[in-house]
Scaffold this motif. Sequence first.
Motif, PDB file in Angstrom:
ATOM      1  N   THR A  24       0.835  -1.208   0.000  1.00 24.97           N
ATOM      2  CA  THR A  24       0.000   0.000   0.000  1.00 24.97           C
ATOM      3  C   THR A  24       0.866   1.253   0.000  1.00 24.97           C
ATOM      4  N   ALA A  25       0.224   2.367  -0.315  1.00 30.06           N
ATOM      5  CA  ALA A  25       0.923   3.654  -0.262  1.00 30.06           C
ATOM      6  C   ALA A  25       1.408   3.922   1.157  1.00 30.06           C
ATOM      7  N   ALA A  26       0.618   3.520   2.144  1.00 30.29           N
ATOM      8  CA  ALA A  26       1.017   3.724   3.548  1.00 30.29           C
ATOM      9  C   ALA A  26       2.263   2.898   3.878  1.00 30.29           C
ATOM     10  N   GLN A  27       2.334   1.669   3.365  1.00 30.78           N
ATOM     11  CA  GLN A  27       3.519   0.837   3.612  1.00 30.78           C
ATOM     12  C   GLN A  27       4.743   1.422   2.916  1.00 30.78           C
ATOM     13  N   ALA A  28       4.552   1.960   1.712  1.00 25.39           N
ATOM     14  CA  ALA A  28       5.662   2.600   0.995  1.00 25.39           C
ATOM     15  C   ALA A  28       6.136   3.837   1.750  1.00 25.39           C
ATOM     16  N   LEU A  29       5.190   4.604   2.276  1.00 26.53           N
ATOM     17  CA  LEU A  29       5.526   5.801   3.056  1.00 26.53           C
ATOM     18  C   LEU A  29       6.331   5.411   4.294  1.00 26.53           C
ATOM     19  N   VAL A  54      -2.855   1.185  -3.839  1.00 27.62           N
ATOM     20  CA  VAL A  54      -2.343  -0.195  -3.800  1.00 27.62           C
ATOM     21  C   VAL A  54      -1.461  -0.398  -5.023  1.00 27.62           C
ATOM     22  N   TYR A  55      -0.235  -0.854  -4.784  1.00 27.48           N
ATOM     23  CA  TYR A  55       0.746  -1.062  -5.846  1.00 27.48           C
ATOM     24  C   TYR A  55       1.249  -2.506  -5.811  1.00 27.48           C
ATOM     25  N   ARG A  56       1.992  -2.855  -6.872  1.00 29.11           N
ATOM     26  CA  ARG A  56       2.677  -4.145  -6.899  1.00 29.11           C
ATOM     27  C   ARG A  56       4.011  -3.962  -7.612  1.00 29.11           C
ATOM     28  N   PHE A  57       5.057  -4.573  -7.065  1.00 31.00           N
ATOM     29  CA  PHE A  57       6.336  -4.533  -7.759  1.00 31.00           C
ATOM     30  C   PHE A  57       6.182  -5.236  -9.104  1.00 31.00           C
ATOM     31  N   ARG A  58       6.650  -4.603 -10.150  1.00 30.39           N
ATOM     32  CA  ARG A  58       6.529  -5.123 -11.514  1.00 30.39           C
ATOM     33  C   ARG A  58       7.085  -6.545 -11.631  1.00 30.39           C
ATOM     34  N   GLU A  59       8.158  -6.828 -10.924  1.00 24.63           N
ATOM     35  CA  GLU A  59       8.814  -8.140 -11.031  1.00 24.63           C
ATOM     36  C   GLU A  59       7.882  -9.291 -10.630  1.00 24.63           C
ATOM     37  N   PHE A  60       6.966  -9.026  -9.703  1.00 27.94           N
ATOM     38  CA  PHE A  60       6.070 -10.084  -9.233  1.00 27.94           C
ATOM     39  C   PHE A  60       5.012 -10.446 -10.273  1.00 27.94           C
ATOM     40  N   ARG A  73      -4.699  -8.649  -2.798  1.00 25.95           N
ATOM     41  CA  ARG A  73      -5.041  -7.306  -3.276  1.00 25.95           C
ATOM     42  C   ARG A  73      -6.251  -6.746  -2.527  1.00 25.95           C
ATOM     43  N   TRP A  74      -7.304  -7.556  -2.360  1.00 26.28           N
ATOM     44  CA  TRP A  74      -8.511  -7.065  -1.694  1.00 26.28           C
ATOM     45  C   TRP A  74      -8.316  -6.900  -0.188  1.00 26.28           C
ATOM     46  N   THR A  75      -7.404  -7.672   0.376  1.00 32.16           N
ATOM     47  CA  THR A  75      -7.063  -7.480   1.785  1.00 32.16           C
ATOM     48  C   THR A  75      -6.392  -6.122   1.981  1.00 32.16           C
ATOM     49  N   LEU A  76      -5.485  -5.786   1.078  1.00 32.84           N
ATOM     50  CA  LEU A  76      -4.822  -4.479   1.160  1.00 32.84           C
ATOM     51  C   LEU A  76      -5.821  -3.357   0.888  1.00 32.84           C
ATOM     52  N   TRP A  77      -6.727  -3.562  -0.071  1.00 34.10           N
ATOM     53  CA  TRP A  77      -7.774  -2.579  -0.343  1.00 34.10           C
ATOM     54  C   TRP A  77      -8.576  -2.273   0.926  1.00 34.10           C
TER      55      TRP A  77
END
Length: 199
Positions: A24-29, A54-60, A73-77
Amino acid sequence: MLTECKDRRAVLWRTAAGQRGFFTAAQALEAGYSYQAQRYHAQRGNWLVIDRAVYRFREFSDLPDEGDEQLVRWTLWSKGQAVVSHATALAVHDLGTANPSRIHLTVPRGFRRTSDVVTLHRAELADTDIEDRAGYRVTVPSRAIAECAADDEDQDVIDSAVAEALDRGIATRRRLLHAAQSLGARAELGVERALRALL
């Protein structure tokens, strides 16, 4: 500066790795990425934008799909408040013939977000009703079966889920009945019918 960037990425990567690459943006922050830096990485394609904040690393995204990425994804949402439940939980546990067209999530009563993609059920779940998976939580088999019975799921789905849960030893008759009793008469009736069908 380069070391600081690598450290930031390593911190965020460790968080995302336990969530199938999502964050999430909060986790990135929290890892040290300002909102401006987040926009930069999303615009450059380093991070895939999955949903609002909500983001995802491209590599995944290049890894083979394990089938439950959407549940993360929906859990993070839901900001970690949702628990995968009902027919979706049966599918996670590979019980019976449940094949839900929508993702079922149980959220606290005060939860305010909505989406056309998910079906939300409001309830307070006990810790004993939940098990952890990689990046999301799901109701235990006995609870999931009782939820489906209470939700008036097709009796064939309940019958097959009960038979498989007992056969695999991941639920007992007592646990099934207890879970059903906690959800009311409709749940009790569905589970009792499924247990009688086994005799």
